[in-house]
Write an enzyme that holds these catalytic residues in place. Sequence first.
Site, PDB file in Angstrom:
ATOM      1  N   CYS A   1       0.831  -1.288  -0.020  1.00 49.36           N
ATOM      2  CA  CYS A   1      -0.152   0.096   0.074  1.00 49.36           C
ATOM      3  C   CYS A   1       0.885   1.183  -0.095  1.00 49.36           C
ATOM      4  O   CYS A   1       1.983   1.255   0.843  1.00 49.36           O
ATOM      5  CB  CYS A   1      -0.853   0.108   1.125  1.00 49.36           C
ATOM      6  SG  CYS A   1      -2.126   1.391   1.332  1.00 49.36           S
TER       7      CYS A   1
ATOM      8  N   CYS B   1       0.434   5.096   6.540  1.00 54.01           N
ATOM      9  CA  CYS B   1      -0.226   4.924   7.955  1.00 54.01           C
ATOM     10  C   CYS B   1       0.715   4.413   9.116  1.00 54.01           C
ATOM     11  O   CYS B   1       1.160   3.206   8.873  1.00 54.01           O
ATOM     12  CB  CYS B   1      -1.348   4.152   7.929  1.00 54.01           C
ATOM     13  SG  CYS B   1      -2.407   4.890   6.667  1.00 54.01           S
TER      14      CYS B   1
ATOM     15  N   CYS C   1       0.544   0.720  10.420  1.00 50.45           N
ATOM     16  CA  CYS C   1       0.183  -0.394   9.315  1.00 50.45           C
ATOM     17  C   CYS C   1       1.480  -1.190   8.740  1.00 50.45           C
ATOM     18  O   CYS C   1       1.999  -0.792   8.128  1.00 50.45           O
ATOM     19  CB  CYS C   1      -0.822   0.269   8.311  1.00 50.45           C
ATOM     20  SG  CYS C   1      -1.282  -1.264   7.376  1.00 50.45           S
TER      21      CYS C   1
ATOM     22  N   CYS D   1     -16.157  -9.350   6.399  1.00 54.62           N
ATOM     23  CA  CYS D   1     -15.459  -7.908   5.993  1.00 54.62           C
ATOM     24  C   CYS D   1     -14.319  -8.135   5.261  1.00 54.62           C
ATOM     25  O   CYS D   1     -13.316  -8.832   5.658  1.00 54.62           O
ATOM     26  CB  CYS D   1     -15.059  -7.244   7.574  1.00 54.62           C
ATOM     27  SG  CYS D   1     -14.469  -5.709   7.248  1.00 54.62           S
TER      28      CYS D   1
ATOM     29  N   CYS E   1     -19.400  -6.605   3.995  1.00 55.01           N
ATOM     30  CA  CYS E   1     -18.568  -5.260   4.508  1.00 55.01           C
ATOM     31  C   CYS E   1     -17.360  -5.241   3.780  1.00 55.01           C
ATOM     32  O   CYS E   1     -16.850  -6.184   3.693  1.00 55.01           O
ATOM     33  CB  CYS E   1     -18.365  -5.230   6.028  1.00 55.01           C
ATOM     34  SG  CYS E   1     -17.473  -3.921   6.628  1.00 55.01           S
TER      35      CYS E   1
ATOM     36  N   CYS F   1     -19.434   1.924   8.528  1.00 58.10           N
ATOM     37  CA  CYS F   1     -18.706   1.186   9.936  1.00 58.10           C
ATOM     38  C   CYS F   1     -17.388   2.164  10.124  1.00 58.10           C
ATOM     39  O   CYS F   1     -16.670   2.151   8.808  1.00 58.10           O
ATOM     40  CB  CYS F   1     -18.214  -0.040   9.471  1.00 58.10           C
ATOM     41  SG  CYS F   1     -17.166  -0.867  10.414  1.00 58.10           S
TER      42      CYS F   1
ATOM     43  N   ARG G   1     -17.678  -2.682  18.278  1.00 52.12           N
ATOM     44  CA  ARG G   1     -16.515  -3.764  18.018  1.00 52.12           C
ATOM     45  C   ARG G   1     -15.469  -3.596  18.935  1.00 52.12           C
ATOM     46  O   ARG G   1     -14.601  -2.684  18.667  1.00 52.12           O
ATOM     47  CB  ARG G   1     -16.567  -3.939  16.736  1.00 52.12           C
ATOM     48  CG  ARG G   1     -15.885  -5.282  16.291  1.00 52.12           C
ATOM     49  CD  ARG G   1     -15.513  -5.869  14.934  1.00 52.12           C
ATOM     50  NE  ARG G   1     -16.883  -5.832  14.241  1.00 52.12           N
ATOM     51  CZ  ARG G   1     -16.930  -4.916  13.421  1.00 52.12           C
ATOM     52  NH1 ARG G   1     -16.525  -4.125  12.923  1.00 52.12           N
ATOM     53  NH2 ARG G   1     -18.411  -4.691  12.806  1.00 52.12           N
TER      54      ARG G   1
HETATM   55  N1  SAM Z   1      -6.687   0.342   3.216  1.00 54.65           N
HETATM   56  C1  SAM Z   1      -7.960   0.659   3.823  1.00 54.65           C
HETATM   57  C2  SAM Z   1      -7.919   1.897   4.746  1.00 54.65           C
HETATM   58  O1  SAM Z   1      -6.926   2.249   5.453  1.00 54.65           O
HETATM   59  O2  SAM Z   1      -8.990   2.299   5.066  1.00 54.65           O
HETATM   60  C3  SAM Z   1      -8.450  -0.529   4.363  1.00 54.65           C
HETATM   61  C4  SAM Z   1      -7.641  -1.620   5.538  1.00 54.65           C
HETATM   62  S1  SAM Z   1      -7.112  -0.930   6.836  1.00 54.65           S
HETATM   63  C5  SAM Z   1      -5.926  -2.009   7.232  1.00 54.65           C
HETATM   64  C6  SAM Z   1      -7.987  -0.906   7.803  1.00 54.65           C
HETATM   65  C7  SAM Z   1      -7.943  -0.403   9.387  1.00 54.65           C
HETATM   66  O3  SAM Z   1      -7.292  -1.440   9.994  1.00 54.65           O
HETATM   67  C8  SAM Z   1      -7.154   0.935   9.445  1.00 54.65           C
HETATM   68  O4  SAM Z   1      -8.103   1.986   9.458  1.00 54.65           O
HETATM   69  C9  SAM Z   1      -6.798   0.742  11.011  1.00 54.65           C
HETATM   70  O5  SAM Z   1      -8.007   1.439  11.832  1.00 54.65           O
HETATM   71  C10 SAM Z   1      -6.659  -0.803  11.104  1.00 54.65           C
HETATM   72  N2  SAM Z   1      -5.232  -1.134  11.509  1.00 54.65           N
HETATM   73  C11 SAM Z   1      -4.279  -1.221  10.562  1.00 54.65           C
HETATM   74  N3  SAM Z   1      -3.241  -1.732  11.152  1.00 54.65           N
HETATM   75  C12 SAM Z   1      -3.570  -1.764  12.441  1.00 54.65           C
HETATM   76  C13 SAM Z   1      -2.756  -2.070  13.788  1.00 54.65           C
HETATM   77  N4  SAM Z   1      -1.611  -2.461  13.576  1.00 54.65           N
HETATM   78  N5  SAM Z   1      -3.383  -2.033  14.867  1.00 54.65           N
HETATM   79  C14 SAM Z   1      -4.887  -1.822  14.966  1.00 54.65           C
HETATM   80  N6  SAM Z   1      -5.473  -1.457  13.720  1.00 54.65           N
HETATM   81  C15 SAM Z   1      -4.946  -1.501  12.479  1.00 54.65           C
HETATM   82  C1  DTB Z   2     -11.069  -2.189  11.535  1.00 52.45           C
HETATM   83  O1  DTB Z   2     -11.334  -1.315  12.412  1.00 52.45           O
HETATM   84  N1  DTB Z   2      -9.952  -3.428  12.232  1.00 52.45           N
HETATM   85  C2  DTB Z   2      -9.756  -4.184  11.231  1.00 52.45           C
HETATM   86  C3  DTB Z   2     -10.902  -3.890   9.964  1.00 52.45           C
HETATM   87  N2  DTB Z   2     -11.263  -2.535  10.273  1.00 52.45           N
HETATM   88  C4  DTB Z   2     -10.281  -3.659   8.812  1.00 52.45           C
HETATM   89  C5  DTB Z   2      -8.299  -4.301  10.833  1.00 52.45           C
HETATM   90  C6  DTB Z   2      -7.339  -4.712  12.012  1.00 52.45           C
HETATM   91  C7  DTB Z   2      -6.181  -4.756  11.248  1.00 52.45           C
HETATM   92  C8  DTB Z   2      -5.101  -5.238  12.251  1.00 52.45           C
HETATM   93  C9  DTB Z   2      -3.567  -5.307  11.706  1.00 52.45           C
HETATM   94  C10 DTB Z   2      -3.492  -6.331  10.643  1.00 52.45           C
HETATM   95  O2  DTB Z   2      -3.877  -7.665  10.840  1.00 52.45           O
HETATM   96  O3  DTB Z   2      -2.946  -6.035   9.701  1.00 52.45           O
HETATM   97 FE1  SF4 Z   3      -2.695   1.408   3.437  1.00 52.27          FE
HETATM   98 FE2  SF4 Z   3      -2.436   0.330   5.693  1.00 52.27          FE
HETATM   99 FE3  SF4 Z   3      -3.131   2.604   5.524  1.00 52.27          FE
HETATM  100 FE4  SF4 Z   3      -5.027   0.890   4.896  1.00 52.27          FE
HETATM  101  S1  SF4 Z   3      -4.029   1.440   6.915  1.00 52.27           S
HETATM  102  S2  SF4 Z   3      -4.253   2.563   3.520  1.00 52.27           S
HETATM  103  S3  SF4 Z   3      -3.489  -0.499   4.197  1.00 52.27           S
HETATM  104  S4  SF4 Z   3      -1.120   1.886   4.874  1.00 52.27           S
END
Ligand code: SAM
Ligand code: DTB
Ligand code: SF4
Length: 341
Positions: A75, A79, A82, A119, A150, A210, A283
């Site tokens: 990606c 973030c 992430c 989801c 979702c 959501c 959640r």
């Molecule tokens: N790329 C899309 C976005 O960012 O909207 C969808 C996938 S993204 C992984 C969805 C959500 O996962 C993020 O907005 C964040 O709230 C959560 N997330 C990602 N990495 C995480 C982490 N290490 N710990 C907790 N939540 C995480």
């Molecule tokens: C949300 O609020 N949490 C989920 C889902 N929406 C997509 C993602 C959590 C991701 C946690 C880190 C990972 O497994 O990569």
């Molecule tokens: Fe990309 Fe992760 Fe950010 Fe979603 S949360 S936009 S997957 S870097």
Amino acid sequence: MNDTILREEPIHWVQSPSQTAEASSVGAWSTEAVVALFDQPFTELLFRAQTVHREHFDPTEVELATLLSIKTGGCPEDCGYCPQSVHYDTGVAASKLMAVEEVRDAAVRAKAAGATRFCMGAAWRAPKERDVQAVAELVRAVKDVGLEACATLGMLNEGHAETLRDAGLDYYNHNLDSAPDFYGDIITTRDYQDRLDTLQRVRGAGVRVCSGGIVGMGETRVQRAALIAQLANLAPDYPESVPINNLVKVEGTPLADQAELDPLEFVRMIAVARITMPRARVRLSAGRQQMSDAVQALCFAAGANSIFYGEKLLTTGNPDIERDRALMQRLGLHARHTLGA
Ligand code: SAM
Ligand code: DTB
Ligand code: SF4
């Protein structure tokens, strides 16, 4: 002596905006009012959250939502939490979008295990037109299996939410993630308004929203309260579904060494979400694998009524099904069986 322990005067409830004469509409939660909730003695806060919870839900029912990463890694966004960002070396390999058959099989397994919501997450900044068409096919497959669908695909452009809605999408997940004044410390490649715009598009198309956030990223209590106020004040209504994630610290990300948030503060966050968004599915999301059963139990007592169910989140672990079933049995909780709002 600690006067919070020896307090003699009665505790005065902080009124919710809808209980006050001057403010009766959505949009009325100030950050200060939410901070005042956070600042309540723990037992008072939980009592109030439980009271609100049982006005709107069966407090013994928990929704089981299974996550599937349909497009992992690579990606372009940065973030800071992430593992799927190309900016960080986390060992997550990038993959292409999954095929319809694979997704259908995963949905069938999720349903057999007792989930009602499925989801699908994709590591995109924003899906392209052809991506949206492809995900629409996946949504149809999930709906055919008989689950709520979702998706969380990043920012949506004009028309995308409508395409997904027409395929049967029930919810779109797009998290505000943090307070407006903390957001820039965590993400620089897009701004808060971009997130709000996507939520507006989702609402405009009639898809249920959501949206939640992550705690434990180094934010202050006031900033946690500001995130809740943003969510609770979303117009025309707060999200139907509110995921509260505890940061999962992943090696290689900038937040890998972040200090642990007090688990009781996490419970407070759940309680405050419940009070300010009474009809929402709140959640208890990422971070459960690292959480004790006792803290999870407190989260349910604070009004959480949904979990991610299945051994994987997107790239990181989640409690396995046996552990969750055993926990729910010990707590006398049962899984939601019906679909719909
Ligand atoms: N790329 C899309 C976005 O960012 O909207 C969808 C996938 S993204 C992984 C969805 C959500 O996962 C993020 O907005 C964040 O709230 C959560 N997330 C990602 N990495 C995480 C982490 N290490 N710990 C907790 N939540 C995480
Ligand atoms: C949300 O609020 N949490 C989920 C889902 N929406 C997509 C993602 C959590 C991701 C946690 C880190 C990972 O497994 O990569
Ligand atoms: Fe990309 Fe992760 Fe950010 Fe979603 S949360 S936009 S997957 S870097």
